[in-house]
Write an enzyme that holds these catalytic residues in place. Structure first.
Site, PDB file in Angstrom:
ATOM      1  N   ASN A  50       0.838  -1.196   0.000  1.00  0.00           N
ATOM      2  CA  ASN A  50       0.000   0.000   0.000  1.00  0.00           C
ATOM      3  C   ASN A  50       0.873   1.246   0.000  1.00  0.00           C
ATOM      4  O   ASN A  50       1.201   1.806   1.038  1.00  0.00           O
ATOM      5  CB  ASN A  50      -0.957  -0.009   1.195  1.00  0.00           C
ATOM      6  N   GLU A  51       1.234   1.654  -1.199  1.00  0.00           N
ATOM      7  CA  GLU A  51       2.147   2.777  -1.373  1.00  0.00           C
ATOM      8  C   GLU A  51       1.455   4.085  -1.001  1.00  0.00           C
ATOM      9  O   GLU A  51       0.223   4.129  -0.863  1.00  0.00           O
ATOM     10  CB  GLU A  51       2.611   2.817  -2.832  1.00  0.00           C
ATOM     11  N   PRO A  52       2.235   5.167  -0.829  1.00  0.00           N
ATOM     12  CA  PRO A  52       1.653   6.464  -0.498  1.00  0.00           C
ATOM     13  C   PRO A  52       0.452   6.784  -1.394  1.00  0.00           C
ATOM     14  O   PRO A  52       0.492   6.559  -2.605  1.00  0.00           O
ATOM     15  CB  PRO A  52       2.807   7.433  -0.761  1.00  0.00           C
TER      16      PRO A  52
ATOM     17  N   THR B 183      10.522   1.815  -3.381  1.00  0.00           N
ATOM     18  CA  THR B 183      10.264   0.394  -3.152  1.00  0.00           C
ATOM     19  C   THR B 183      10.995  -0.442  -4.196  1.00  0.00           C
ATOM     20  O   THR B 183      11.594  -1.480  -3.881  1.00  0.00           O
ATOM     21  CB  THR B 183       8.745   0.128  -3.259  1.00  0.00           C
TER      22      THR B 183
ATOM     23  N   SER C  99      -2.546   5.397  -0.665  1.00  0.00           N
ATOM     24  CA  SER C  99      -3.548   4.354  -0.393  1.00  0.00           C
ATOM     25  C   SER C  99      -4.478   4.833   0.716  1.00  0.00           C
ATOM     26  O   SER C  99      -4.016   5.287   1.761  1.00  0.00           O
ATOM     27  CB  SER C  99      -2.866   3.055   0.061  1.00  0.00           C
TER      28      SER C  99
END
Ligand code: GLP
Length: 638
Positions: free
Chosen positions: A168-170, A187, A172
């Protein structure tokens, strides 16, 4: 205190009052992982007695590996059965076939499922191979399956450097569900070593959403090593934000962060303990507080006044020492001044009472331990240059071959040169060499883009890196002075391992022990003490530490006989208050260091820019009111 029972969350102590998610700090990742495993085992057993299942949400990455090893041990040695366990993994790279060596499916098989008795039908991992037009549907299916199983009893998490949980990257949102996501640049860089180059890292993944995770009954997030310290602090103490998906755990009634000491260092209670309670104002605590005050107020040490101390919450320091700011400032100024030395091997013939390194013996036998061949140059290239210049007997020991970092292209080029030499007749009678080159080319072709290198190729890649390390050393003084030695020990743990899955063996310790005994150093430079425990750096440090203890615990203390300095290479740099030796670099030396680093073809952009980190340390010393240098390499005593 139990990990899984987070009733303590509502009863934070004064010390923990900045922490909005319950956080338990352990002496080591191993200890935390075994404790968690035994609590999970108890949960599995008690559910079994009730005739019920346990639904576990599982994670990948290096972080949960010691936890999985502890579960496997409980299964093998204490008869823990996983027959009533249902598992759901957080995420999977999109586009990787199941048997790809870096797929999370493969990872889970290798690290857990192949060693315990979870029924095959109970294992669930998002499918990264579904066609684009069915991704949405298959994600909804995954959600439904979790629900049908009764929901997650416990979700295990790691944390990425962007603060992501799962993938859940920035950006989300708190209510996001299982879906496809584009991976963040950071990532992908962090995964570059696994995939042998960032270009090979998939661009997208399928991940459970933040909402899916938050629905779990209990959540345990683990984080190890200094590189996680900052993001742990932001997630635990910062505002809740979709830029850091782990911060949403603050809204969960039963979430716990389990961290080791290195990952706890940015928490207020560890970093600024005087803000949360009374402290013992010894020299090191005083230095830490005054550095903090100076940085916070952007005032050099010698300009701080009594009111500054009071207003910033460090008034207790003045009260307890009954000193005025003026005196405390001068003491700390002197202490920091004394860390600065252009003589990292000691300055012969002068009083060394206030110098970081003792004058005698001179010259010294200096051992520089470099976990991967480039580490020593990234962390202390300028200092190596000085040590050589000042006449010490410097032995750079590359502890691992580092061959996993070398690209296929480099091996391919080498093989092409050899076969062309054979063909053009320059290398006459080169049949054996041509055959070798052919075998290398064939092996590269056979393994495909992501396959595992056979021994022959790993060996060649290691030799390529050896050449690069020798070139780098010659730039850092070896050539000019015609002295210095580079030793390659190729520790066995690395030769059979992969990134995120290495572990120390007895042979590694034995090998370091033999080295220490044969070289008999007067000073040692090492790194890895605060690294992610599964990284080559941490394992190399552990090998050194155990070897050291074995030798000197038997032969008695070597205090005063051998100093051990810690440097940082790929990890979080030392902070100003932690520095015990600051070796200044001139602009020329900074340029030499950059030249040396350019010899390594496999470094990332960030690693090439190591000299910039040294400039940042110099700037922070300058702001404290010390002399202005171009750059500084920093060390701490072990
Ligand atoms: C990946 C995984 C996460 C994991 C993170 C950190 O992004 N999808 O689940 O927490 O890596 O990895 P590591 O534990 O190796 O630091």
């Amino acid at each position: 205190m139990s990990i899984l029972d987070a009733a303590g969350k509502k009863q934070l102590t004064q010390q923990e009052r900045f922490e909005k998610t319950r956080t338990l700090v352990y002496g080591s990742s191993a200890k935390a992982s075994t404790e968690l495993a035994s609590e999970v085992a108890a949960l599995i057993r008690s559910r079994k007695e009730e005739g019920k299942n346990v639904v576990l949400g599982l994670a990948t990455g290096s972080t949960p590996v010691p936890f999985y090893r502890a579960l496997i041990r409980l299964h093998k040695e204490e008869g823990l059965s996983f027959e009533n366990v249902i598992t759901f993994n957080l995420d999977e790279y999109y586009g990787l076939v199941r048997d790809h060596p870096e797929s999370y499916y493969r990872f889970m098989r290798d690290q857990l499922f192949d060693h315990v008795d979870v029924p095959e039908a109970n294992i669930n991992i998002p499918d990264g191979t579904v066609s684009l037009d069915t991704v949405y549907e298959s994600c909804l299916d995954y959600e439904k399956k979790i629900e049908d199983a009764g929901g997650l009893d416990l979700q295990i998490l790691g944390i990425g450097r962007t603060g992501h949980i799962g993938f859940n990257e920035p950006g989300s949102t708190e209510d996001s569900i299982t879906r496809m996501i584009t991976l963040d640049r950071v990532t992908r860089q962090d995964a570059a070593a696994d995939f042998m180059g960032v270009a090979n890292v998939p661009r997208s993944a399928i991940t459970m959403g933040v909402g899916t995770i938050l629905k779990a009954e209990r959540i345990v997030l683990m984080a190890w090593g200094g590189n996680k310290a900052e993001i742990v602090r932001d997630a635990v103490e910062g505002e809740i934000t979709d830029q850091i998906s782990a911060s949403f755990l603050q809204n969960h009634p039963n979430a716990t962060f389990l961290v080791d000491q290195a990952a706890s260092t940015r928490l207020t209670r560890v970093r600024y303990p005087w803000l949360v309670g009374s402290v013992d104002w010894d020299d090191s605590m005083t230095k830490r507080a005054v550095v903090w005050l100076s940085q916070k107020l952007e005032k050099p040490f010698l300009k701080l006044v009594d009111e500054d101390y009071n207003e910033a919450g460090a008034g207790e320091l003045l009260a307890s020492t009954s000193h005025e700011a003026y005196q405390v400032n001068i003491d700390v100024f002197n202490a920091v001044q004394h860390t600065i030395s252009g003589w990292p091997g000691g300055k012969p013939g002068v009083d060394d009472e206030n110098r970081p390194e003792r004058a005698e013996p001179n010259p010294k036998n200096v051992l520089v331990l470099s976990p991967e061949p480039s580490d020593a140059f990234i962390g202390m290239g300028g200092t190596i240059d000085r040590l050589i210049d000042q006449g010490h007997n410097v032995n750079i020991v590359c502890q691992t071959s580092g061959n996993l970092r070398v690209s296929d292209a480099a091996a391919h080029n080498f093989a092409s040169v050899v076969s062309e030499m054979a063909e053009t007749g320059i290398g006459e009678g080169w049949d054996a060499q041509a055959k070798y080159a052919g075998e290398i080319q064939q092996a590269l072709e056979d393994k495909g883009e992501f396959g595992v290198d056979p021994d022959l190729v790993r060996k060649l890649k290691g030799l390529i890196l050896r050449g690069e390390a020798r070139d780098a050393a010659s730039i850092c003084g070896y050539q000019r002075k015609k002295v210095g030695k580079v030793t390659f020990v190729d520790l066995p743990f690395y030769e059979t391992g992969r990134y995120r899955r290495f572990h120390l063996r007895q042979e590694d310790v034995d090998s370091m022990q033999a080295l220490l005994q044969s070289f008999s150093p007067d000073s040692v430079f090492a790194t890895g003490d605060a690294s992610d425990p599964s990284s080559p750096q941490a394992i190399c440090f552990a090998a050194f530490r155990q070897a050291w203890q074995k030798i000197y615990d038997c032969e008695g203390s070597r205090d005063g006989e051998c100093s051990v300095w810690l440097y940082r290479s790929r990890d979080q740099p030392l902070e100003s208050h932690e520095i015990e030796m600051a070796v200044p670099m001139s602009p020329d030396q900074a340029a030499i260091k950059s030249d040396a680093l350019r010899k390594f073809n496999s470094l990332s952009e960030q690693e090439y820019n190591a000299a910039q980190r040294n400039r940042d340390i110099a700037i922070s010393y300058d702001h404290l009111g010390m002399a202005q240098y171009e750059a500084i390499e920093a060390f701490r005593r072990w």
